[in-house]
Design a protein around this motif. Structure first.
Motif, short mmCIF file in Angstrom:
data_model
loop_
_atom_site.label_atom_id
_atom_site.label_comp_id
_atom_site.label_asym_id
_atom_site.label_seq_id
_atom_site.Cartn_x
_atom_site.Cartn_y
_atom_site.Cartn_z
N ILE A 131 1.39 -0.86 -12.24
CA ILE A 131 0.42 -2.02 -12.65
C ILE A 131 0.82 -3.14 -12.36
CG2 ILE A 131 -0.50 -2.67 -14.99
CD1 ILE A 131 -0.20 0.05 -16.02
N ASN A 132 2.00 -3.75 -12.42
CA ASN A 132 2.18 -4.88 -11.93
C ASN A 132 1.95 -5.12 -10.45
OD1 ASN A 132 3.27 -5.87 -14.30
ND2 ASN A 132 5.35 -4.82 -14.11
N LEU A 136 0.65 -1.28 -0.11
CA LEU A 136 0.05 -0.07 0.11
C LEU A 136 0.72 1.29 0.02
CD1 LEU A 136 -2.93 -0.95 2.42
CD2 LEU A 136 -2.93 -1.00 -0.04
N LYS A 137 2.11 1.23 0.92
CA LYS A 137 2.94 2.33 0.67
C LYS A 137 3.52 2.45 -0.59
CE LYS A 137 4.79 3.62 5.36
NZ LYS A 137 5.73 3.57 6.27
N ALA A 138 3.84 1.44 -1.16
CA ALA A 138 4.60 1.25 -2.55
C ALA A 138 3.59 1.80 -3.56
CB ALA A 138 5.05 -0.14 -2.84
N VAL A 139 2.11 1.68 -3.64
CA VAL A 139 1.35 1.98 -4.47
C VAL A 139 1.32 3.82 -4.08
CG1 VAL A 139 -1.00 2.59 -5.05
CG2 VAL A 139 0.02 0.14 -4.87
N GLN A 140 1.22 4.24 -3.13
CA GLN A 140 1.20 5.57 -2.66
C GLN A 140 2.26 6.33 -3.14
OE1 GLN A 140 1.51 6.22 1.55
NE2 GLN A 140 1.78 8.63 1.41
N TYR A 141 3.53 5.77 -3.10
CA TYR A 141 4.76 6.37 -3.75
C TYR A 141 4.87 6.30 -5.17
CZ TYR A 141 6.42 7.57 1.04
OH TYR A 141 6.35 8.22 2.26
N TYR A 142 4.59 5.20 -5.95
CA TYR A 142 4.31 5.27 -7.36
C TYR A 142 3.39 6.33 -7.71
CZ TYR A 142 6.84 0.73 -7.46
OH TYR A 142 7.56 -0.49 -7.37
N LEU A 162 5.52 21.38 -26.60
CA LEU A 162 5.46 20.54 -27.64
C LEU A 162 5.43 19.00 -27.63
CD1 LEU A 162 8.55 22.46 -29.56
CD2 LEU A 162 6.15 22.70 -29.85
N ASP A 163 4.46 18.48 -28.37
CA ASP A 163 4.30 17.15 -28.28
C ASP A 163 5.66 16.25 -28.39
OD1 ASP A 163 1.74 17.43 -27.53
OD2 ASP A 163 1.17 17.05 -29.63
N THR A 164 6.48 16.60 -29.15
CA THR A 164 7.68 15.79 -29.40
C THR A 164 8.64 15.75 -28.45
OG1 THR A 164 8.52 17.79 -30.35
CG2 THR A 164 8.03 16.02 -32.03
N PHE A 165 8.46 16.89 -27.65
CA PHE A 165 9.19 16.70 -26.35
C PHE A 165 8.58 16.00 -25.10
CE2 PHE A 165 10.88 21.21 -27.91
CZ PHE A 165 12.11 20.70 -28.32
N LYS A 166 7.10 16.13 -25.20
CA LYS A 166 6.75 15.33 -24.18
C LYS A 166 6.88 13.92 -24.15
CE LYS A 166 2.67 18.31 -23.31
NZ LYS A 166 1.26 18.54 -23.28
N THR A 167 6.85 13.59 -25.51
CA THR A 167 7.29 12.09 -25.67
C THR A 167 8.34 11.67 -25.13
OG1 THR A 167 5.67 12.31 -27.80
CG2 THR A 167 7.20 10.51 -27.45
N GLY A 168 9.30 12.44 -25.52
CA GLY A 168 10.74 12.18 -25.30
C GLY A 168 10.79 12.30 -23.54
N TYR A 169 10.08 13.00 -22.87
CA TYR A 169 10.15 13.31 -21.76
C TYR A 169 9.64 12.02 -20.69
CZ TYR A 169 9.03 14.71 -16.85
OH TYR A 169 8.85 14.60 -15.41
N VAL A 170 8.62 11.63 -21.27
CA VAL A 170 7.60 10.29 -20.79
C VAL A 170 8.41 8.95 -20.89
CG1 VAL A 170 5.65 9.16 -20.51
CG2 VAL A 170 5.52 11.70 -20.54
N ARG A 171 9.17 9.14 -22.19
CA ARG A 171 9.81 7.62 -22.56
C ARG A 171 10.48 7.02 -21.50
NH1 ARG A 171 12.71 9.38 -27.19
NH2 ARG A 171 10.76 9.23 -28.11
N LYS A 204 10.34 7.18 -18.37
CA LYS A 204 9.27 7.05 -17.02
C LYS A 204 8.46 6.12 -17.20
CE LYS A 204 11.05 11.83 -16.62
NZ LYS A 204 11.78 11.63 -17.47
N ALA A 205 8.34 5.42 -18.30
CA ALA A 205 7.02 4.34 -18.41
C ALA A 205 7.42 3.17 -17.19
CB ALA A 205 7.10 3.73 -19.60
#
Length: 170
Positions: A126-127, A85-91, A107-116, A118-119
């Motif tokens: 989710i796991n 539960l703590k792990a979920v909180q911090y995630y 810019l969308d291209t920068f957003k995509t690069g930023y999130v890449r 961090k998946a």
């Protein structure tokens, strides 16, 4: 393990220098790195301490690039300690920071690069939700995960609307 110990020695040397010159951002980054090395060695309490130090300093200087990683590290520590539960909180905190930064990128291209890169935070959450729901039926697990993914997609869609300046009230 040898690489983690070598890294810790180097981080300690760098941390002493950063403290000496009062370079707060670097001290915070190094605490994140020390946390990650201790996490890799299975030293969860030390890792938690380092991540918390990083969060304190990063909050003080408003450095979100450090915050998301520190919260993610705490999530991993608590997950490995079995405190799900703590792990979920911090995630979730990590994802909030990522989303906040992402929403401020124009810019969308920068957003995509930023999130890449961090998946992994989303995947970890989710796991963990999947593992936590083992006692429930598969349909219930899928529903929770589906809702989480839809929430993330809705957030991204709202950002697109804001960026396009479409008036949705008319």
């Amino acid at each position: 393990k040898k690489n983690f110990n070598t890294a810790l020695n180097n981080y300690d040397i760098a941390l002493k220098k950063a403290i000496e010159i009062k370079y707060i951002e670097l001290i915070s980054l190094l605490n994140n790195n020390i946390g990650n090395a201790n996490l890799g060695l299975g030293r969860y309490l030390r890792a938690i301490d380092s991540f918390n130090k990083a969060i304190d300093l990063a909050t003080r200087i408003n450095s979100r690039k450090i915050l998301w990683e520190a919260y993610f590290g705490l999530g991993q520590c608590y997950e490995r300690k079995g405190e799900n539960l703590k792990a979920v909180q911090y995630y979730n905190k990590s994802i909030e920071v990522i989303d906040k930064v992402r929403s401020q990128i124009y810019l969308d291209t920068f957003k995509t690069g930023y999130v890449r890169n961090k998946a992994k935070v989303y995947e970890s959450l989710i796991n963990l939700i999947w593992k936590m729901d083992k006692g429930e039926d598969q349909k219930s697990q899928e529903d929770r995960i589906f809702l989480f993914i839809e929430k993330a997609k809705a957030r991204a869609f709202l950002e697109c609307l804001v960026e396009s300046k479409i008036d949705i009230q008319n």
